[in-house]
Design an enzyme around this catalytic site. Structure first.
Site, PDB file in Angstrom:
ATOM      1  N   HIS A   1       0.869  -1.178   0.000  1.00  0.00           N
ATOM      2  CA  HIS A   1       0.000   0.000   0.000  1.00  0.00           C
ATOM      3  C   HIS A   1       0.910   1.233   0.000  1.00  0.00           C
ATOM      4  CE1 HIS A   1      -2.865   2.895   1.813  1.00  0.00           C
ATOM      5  NE2 HIS A   1      -3.823   2.071   1.439  1.00  0.00           N
TER       6      HIS A   1
ATOM      7  N   ASP B   1       2.977  -4.878   8.070  1.00  0.00           N
ATOM      8  CA  ASP B   1       1.760  -4.070   7.918  1.00  0.00           C
ATOM      9  C   ASP B   1       0.572  -5.013   8.087  1.00  0.00           C
ATOM     10  OD1 ASP B   1      -0.506  -2.817   6.987  1.00  0.00           O
ATOM     11  OD2 ASP B   1       0.427  -1.959   5.207  1.00  0.00           O
TER      12      ASP B   1
ATOM     13  N   GLN C   1      -4.560  -5.440   6.837  1.00  0.00           N
ATOM     14  CA  GLN C   1      -5.537  -6.369   6.246  1.00  0.00           C
ATOM     15  C   GLN C   1      -5.492  -7.765   6.870  1.00  0.00           C
ATOM     16  OE1 GLN C   1      -7.880  -5.389   4.266  1.00  0.00           O
ATOM     17  NE2 GLN C   1      -7.112  -3.393   3.637  1.00  0.00           N
TER      18      GLN C   1
ATOM     19  N   LYS D   1     -10.467  -0.756  10.539  1.00  0.00           N
ATOM     20  CA  LYS D   1     -10.607  -1.924   9.660  1.00  0.00           C
ATOM     21  C   LYS D   1     -10.958  -3.173  10.469  1.00  0.00           C
ATOM     22  CE  LYS D   1      -7.256  -0.290   6.236  1.00  0.00           C
ATOM     23  NZ  LYS D   1      -8.039   0.184   5.092  1.00  0.00           N
TER      24      LYS D   1
ATOM     25  N   CYS E   1      -4.674   2.513  -3.730  1.00  0.00           N
ATOM     26  CA  CYS E   1      -3.445   3.000  -3.078  1.00  0.00           C
ATOM     27  C   CYS E   1      -2.296   2.022  -3.272  1.00  0.00           C
ATOM     28  CB  CYS E   1      -3.658   3.266  -1.584  1.00  0.00           C
ATOM     29  SG  CYS E   1      -4.835   4.549  -1.265  1.00  0.00           S
TER      30      CYS E   1
HETATM   31  N1  PLP Z   1      -1.806  -0.938   4.536  1.00  0.00           N
HETATM   32  C1  PLP Z   1      -2.725  -1.672   3.922  1.00  0.00           C
HETATM   33  C2  PLP Z   1      -2.367  -3.045   3.430  1.00  0.00           C
HETATM   34  C3  PLP Z   1      -4.010  -1.171   3.733  1.00  0.00           C
HETATM   35  O1  PLP Z   1      -4.937  -1.906   3.121  1.00  0.00           O
HETATM   36  C4  PLP Z   1      -4.318   0.129   4.216  1.00  0.00           C
HETATM   37  C5  PLP Z   1      -5.647   0.723   4.004  1.00  0.00           C
HETATM   38  O2  PLP Z   1      -6.374   0.365   3.129  1.00  0.00           O
HETATM   39  C6  PLP Z   1      -3.319   0.848   4.868  1.00  0.00           C
HETATM   40  C7  PLP Z   1      -2.084   0.289   5.005  1.00  0.00           C
HETATM   41  C8  PLP Z   1      -3.575   2.229   5.407  1.00  0.00           C
HETATM   42  O3  PLP Z   1      -4.477   2.186   6.455  1.00  0.00           O
HETATM   43  P1  PLP Z   1      -5.029   3.536   7.120  1.00  0.00           P
HETATM   44  O4  PLP Z   1      -5.539   4.371   6.013  1.00  0.00           O
HETATM   45  O5  PLP Z   1      -6.091   3.059   8.055  1.00  0.00           O
HETATM   46  O6  PLP Z   1      -3.882   4.171   7.831  1.00  0.00           O
END
Ligand code: PLP
Length: 404
Positions: A122, A199, A202, A225, A363
């Site tokens: 992401h 990370d 998900q 999430k 993203c």
């Molecule tokens: N990392 C992953 C794999 C994601 O799917 C997301 C959000 O969709 C993020 C990071 C960023 O999360 P946040 O916008 O809640 O900080």
């Protein structure tokens, strides 16, 4: 077996109608809906316990402080951290990664050093490193994947060098659904003496996570999430690593003493929590985690895998269907395109049928580039979704396909 009918009653929004159609919510990868207990917890805290924490001698402040620190312990238990000192509250995954990127680079990186990421990250696990790279002259090395969307571990191994300082990878791809073998990847990194950030944006909502078993140095996730409120998230870090890193932001809460000559920083985890924390968000997040625990993460994983196989089978039968991501280990996310229909057109027309999916690059533009596409339509599932809803999606896609 999950009692989905009753579970759905916990989420009032799921019985809404949009455009006079029953809402089918398949945008859980972006954010999940909130159970009643979480929303009620927020109201309860503001109506009954609200006071700024940590600094007050009065009753309410102490009660609010206790609730915030209890929430920290709930998070500790949920991801099986050794100590609640290893749990830092942040605004979410993005802020957690920015914190590590900034503090880790300050403390542990010099010009020419490298961070390994994967092709399926992401933007929030790419851009914070690039910001540091521009300041300090560090470089990103990228793990490639095969056509199924699985990371190539042989190639990963080859990326390690004397210059490697950190591996920062996603557990589950928000686009392909790939569940990366992070435990094995962490083991490989440790053989080179390199720490790892995972990370968990998900993974946390969909599977049991044990940070000690993974042996990750850092693990990050977002509250919203995992059925919690927006604006709160978590950075887990092994105590010895958090101790080594300098603060990310300065201000109240994160200090022990301040004078114009010298400031002594507070102990963990407060060193990383400058300013008034979201103490209502933390308690509501803890409520969400307890809710998820009551349903059971193994039950959730089993049920969602059932939805994934059902949806994959049904979607594959649609003429012109292309699914991106067919990893052997895959979470309940399906990214797809149908024939030449633009993802925005598909998303907008499905919306008119009451079906919420996400469209675009999710993203993950470098991943889109690797796939040779601009974007996809993404349906991401939760334990409150049903096979009937998947049937509605399939019928919707067929209807759109016939229009084109
Ligand atoms: N990392 C992953 C794999 C994601 O799917 C997301 C959000 O969709 C993020 C990071 C960023 O999360 P946040 O916008 O809640 O900080």
């Amino acid at each position: 077996m999950l009692d989905i009918e009753n579970i759905r009653k916990d989420f009032p929004i799921l019985s809404h109608r949009v455009y006079d159609k029953p809402l089918v919510y398949f945008d859980n990868g972006a954010t999940t809906q909130k159970p009643r207990c979480v929303v009620e917890k927020i109201a309860y805290e503001y109506y009954n316990v609200n006071a700024n924490i940590h600094r007050g001698v009065h009753f309410l402040s102490q009660e609010a402080t206790e609730a915030h620190e209890e929430a920290r312990k709930t998070v500790q238990r949920f991801i099986h951290a050794r100590s609640s000192n290893e749990i830092v509250f942040t605004r979410g995954t993005t802020e957690s990664i920015n914190l590590v990127a900034s503090s880790f680079t300050d403390a542990c990186m010099a010009e020419g050093d490298e961070v390994i990421v994967s092709v399926m990250e992401h933007h929030s696990n790419i851009v914070p490193w690039q910001i540091q790279a521009a300041k300090k002259g560090i470089a990103l090395r990228v793990i490639p994947m095969n056509e199924k969307g699985e990371l190539l571990l042989d190639e990963y191994e080859k990326l390690f060098s004397e210059k490697t300082r950190l591996v920062s990878v996603t557990y589950v791809s928000n686009v392909l659904g790939t569940i990366n073998p992070v435990k094995e990847m962490i083991r490989m990194a440790h053989e080179h003496g390199v720490p790892v950030l995972v990370d968990g944006a998900q993974s946390t909502p969909h599977m049991k996570v044990d940070v000690q078993d993974l042996d990750a140095e850092f693990y990050v996730f977002s509250g919203h999430k995992v059925y919690g409120p927006t604006g709160i998230g978590v950075l887990y870090g092994k105590e010895e690593w958090l101790d080594r890193l300098p603060p990310y932001q300065g201000g109240g809460e994160m200090i022990a003493t301040v004078s114009f000559e010298k400031t002594v920083f507070n102990e963990l985890p407060f060193k990383f929590e400058a300013g008034t924390p979201d103490y209502v968000g933390s308690t509501a997040l803890a409520e969400a985690l307890r809710y998820v625990e009551r349903i059971g993460l193994d039950n959730i994983a089993d049920y969602e895998q059932g939805l994934l196989s059902y949806a994959t089978r049904k979607l594959q039968a649609i003429e012109g269907m292309r699914i991106f991501g067919n990893a052997a280990e895959k979470g309940a996310v399906i990214s797809f395109l149908v024939g030449n229909i633009h993802h925005y057109d598909m998303g907008m027309l499905l919306d008119r049928l009451g079906i919420a999916v996400r469209t675009g690059h999710h993203c993950a533009q470098p991943l889109m580039h690797a796939l040779g596409i601009e974007g996809t339509v993404r349906a991401s599932f939760s334990f409150y979704n049903t096979e009937e809803e998947i049937d509605i999606l399939v019928a919707g896609i067929e209807r759109v396909r016939k229009m084109f």
